[in-house]
Write a protein that holds these residues in place. Structure first.
Motif, PDB file in Angstrom:
ATOM      1  N   MET A 150      51.125  57.923  23.790  1.00 17.94           N
ATOM      2  CA  MET A 150      50.037  57.335  22.610  1.00 17.94           C
ATOM      3  C   MET A 150      50.264  56.191  23.986  1.00 17.94           C
ATOM      4  N   ARG A 151      51.080  55.572  23.654  1.00 18.64           N
ATOM      5  CA  ARG A 151      50.807  54.189  24.771  1.00 18.64           C
ATOM      6  C   ARG A 151      50.103  54.104  25.485  1.00 18.64           C
ATOM      7  N   ASN A 152      50.354  55.010  26.607  1.00 21.49           N
ATOM      8  CA  ASN A 152      50.040  55.421  27.653  1.00 21.49           C
ATOM      9  C   ASN A 152      47.684  55.907  28.190  1.00 21.49           C
ATOM     10  N   VAL A 153      47.898  56.274  26.474  1.00 13.52           N
ATOM     11  CA  VAL A 153      46.658  56.984  26.268  1.00 13.52           C
ATOM     12  C   VAL A 153      45.453  55.191  26.221  1.00 13.52           C
ATOM     13  N   LEU A 154      46.107  54.479  25.192  1.00 12.02           N
ATOM     14  CA  LEU A 154      45.477  52.817  25.016  1.00 12.02           C
ATOM     15  C   LEU A 154      44.986  52.262  26.228  1.00 12.02           C
ATOM     16  N   LEU A 155      46.187  52.004  26.757  1.00 12.95           N
ATOM     17  CA  LEU A 155      46.218  51.897  28.380  1.00 12.95           C
ATOM     18  C   LEU A 155      44.774  52.751  29.239  1.00 12.95           C
ATOM     19  N   ARG A 156      45.601  53.518  29.405  1.00 11.09           N
ATOM     20  CA  ARG A 156      43.996  54.244  30.154  1.00 11.09           C
ATOM     21  C   ARG A 156      42.608  53.535  29.503  1.00 11.09           C
ATOM     22  N   VAL A 157      42.239  53.847  27.935  1.00 15.41           N
ATOM     23  CA  VAL A 157      41.030  53.471  27.700  1.00 15.41           C
ATOM     24  C   VAL A 157      40.907  51.578  28.425  1.00 15.41           C
TER      25      VAL A 157
ATOM     26  N   LEU B 200      41.914  50.276  30.764  1.00 14.05           N
ATOM     27  CA  LEU B 200      42.012  50.128  32.105  1.00 14.05           C
ATOM     28  C   LEU B 200      40.822  50.207  32.738  1.00 14.05           C
ATOM     29  N   LEU B 201      39.883  51.697  31.698  1.00 14.47           N
ATOM     30  CA  LEU B 201      38.530  52.199  31.749  1.00 14.47           C
ATOM     31  C   LEU B 201      37.487  50.956  31.293  1.00 14.47           C
ATOM     32  N   ALA B 202      37.338  50.453  30.965  1.00 12.80           N
ATOM     33  CA  ALA B 202      37.113  49.231  30.396  1.00 12.80           C
ATOM     34  C   ALA B 202      36.933  48.072  31.288  1.00 12.80           C
ATOM     35  N   VAL B 203      37.933  48.082  31.972  1.00 13.20           N
ATOM     36  CA  VAL B 203      38.171  46.212  32.473  1.00 13.20           C
ATOM     37  C   VAL B 203      37.109  47.039  33.399  1.00 13.20           C
ATOM     38  N   VAL B 204      37.185  48.105  34.345  1.00 16.98           N
ATOM     39  CA  VAL B 204      36.651  48.916  35.560  1.00 16.98           C
ATOM     40  C   VAL B 204      35.414  48.661  35.466  1.00 16.98           C
ATOM     41  N   LEU B 205      34.857  49.285  34.121  1.00 14.85           N
ATOM     42  CA  LEU B 205      33.302  49.348  34.260  1.00 14.85           C
ATOM     43  C   LEU B 205      33.107  48.171  33.943  1.00 14.85           C
ATOM     44  N   LEU B 206      33.716  47.377  33.355  1.00 18.14           N
ATOM     45  CA  LEU B 206      33.120  45.755  33.194  1.00 18.14           C
ATOM     46  C   LEU B 206      32.743  45.036  34.093  1.00 18.14           C
ATOM     47  N   SER B 207      33.925  45.042  34.913  1.00 21.81           N
ATOM     48  CA  SER B 207      33.670  44.329  36.213  1.00 21.81           C
ATOM     49  C   SER B 207      32.571  45.289  37.103  1.00 21.81           C
ATOM     50  N   PHE B 208      32.469  46.586  37.018  1.00 26.02           N
ATOM     51  CA  PHE B 208      31.408  47.256  37.175  1.00 26.02           C
ATOM     52  C   PHE B 208      30.154  46.651  37.658  1.00 26.02           C
ATOM     53  N   ARG B 209      29.431  46.587  36.106  1.00 28.87           N
ATOM     54  CA  ARG B 209      28.403  46.123  35.131  1.00 28.87           C
ATOM     55  C   ARG B 209      28.354  44.690  36.079  1.00 28.87           C
ATOM     56  N   MET B 210      29.559  43.738  36.173  1.00 25.93           N
ATOM     57  CA  MET B 210      29.373  42.498  36.246  1.00 25.93           C
ATOM     58  C   MET B 210      28.835  42.371  38.223  1.00 25.93           C
ATOM     59  N   TRP B 211      29.098  43.215  39.330  1.00 23.65           N
ATOM     60  CA  TRP B 211      29.464  43.549  39.548  1.00 23.65           C
ATOM     61  C   TRP B 211      27.866  43.438  40.252  1.00 23.65           C
TER      62      TRP B 211
END
Ligand code: HEC
Length: 120
Positions: free
Chosen positions: A1-8, A10-21
């Motif tokens: 469970m913890r692992n899934v939350l962590l992945r979500v 992480l994905l959010a951070v990656v998407l957000l920085s991509f948008r900013m970029w």
């Protein structure tokens, strides 16, 4: 469970920085939205520069020197900076007045994008 939350997360951070970029690519930073600029152009520039930017608006063709034809070879050669300067500060002693202060910085970027779209 913890692992899934962590992945979500992480994905959010990656998407957000991509948008900013993406938002900071030079193409975007250099110009506004030409569609929005069209409205600014019609309101403020068309009487002189004409509907299609040919410099043949009802006022533009009667003044001396006439309004610039944005599709002319000489005008097409101009860089963003060279177009921006007369839009912001005018080109005395011609009838081209500066728009800084009259238009917001965003509107100036938008109308610049519109002028460039008229060159094609
Ligand atoms: C009263 C008429 C008039 C209006 C209104 C006007 N212009 Fe101009 N514009 C001119 C004239 C005249 C020149 C300079 C002609 C010359 O240098 O021979 C000029 C020059 C320019 C240039 C320089 C182009 C080049 O190739 O050197 C740009 C860019 C420009 N105008 C954009 C605009 C924009 C954008 C607006 C509206 C926000 C606008 N103009 C409104 C008359 C006008």
């Amino acid at each position: 469970m913890r692992n899934v939350l962590l992945r979500v997360a992480l994905l959010a951070v990656v998407l957000l920085s991509f948008r900013m970029w993406m938002g900071n690519t030079p193409a975007q930073a250099a110009g506004g939205d030409p569609q929005k600029g069209k409205a600014v152009y019609v309101r403020n520039c068309m009487l002189c520069h004409g509907h299609q930017g040919l410099g043949n608006g009802p006022v533009g063709k009667t003044i001396n020197p006439p309004a610039v034809d944005f599709t002319s070879a000489a005008s097409k050669k101009k860089t963003d900076v060279e177009l921006l300067a007369p839009i912001e500060n005018g080109r005395p002693p011609t009838a081209m007045v500066g728009w800084k202060g009259q238009l917001s910085d965003a509107e100036i970027q938008e109308v610049l994008a519109c002028v460039k779209s008229l060159r094609q």
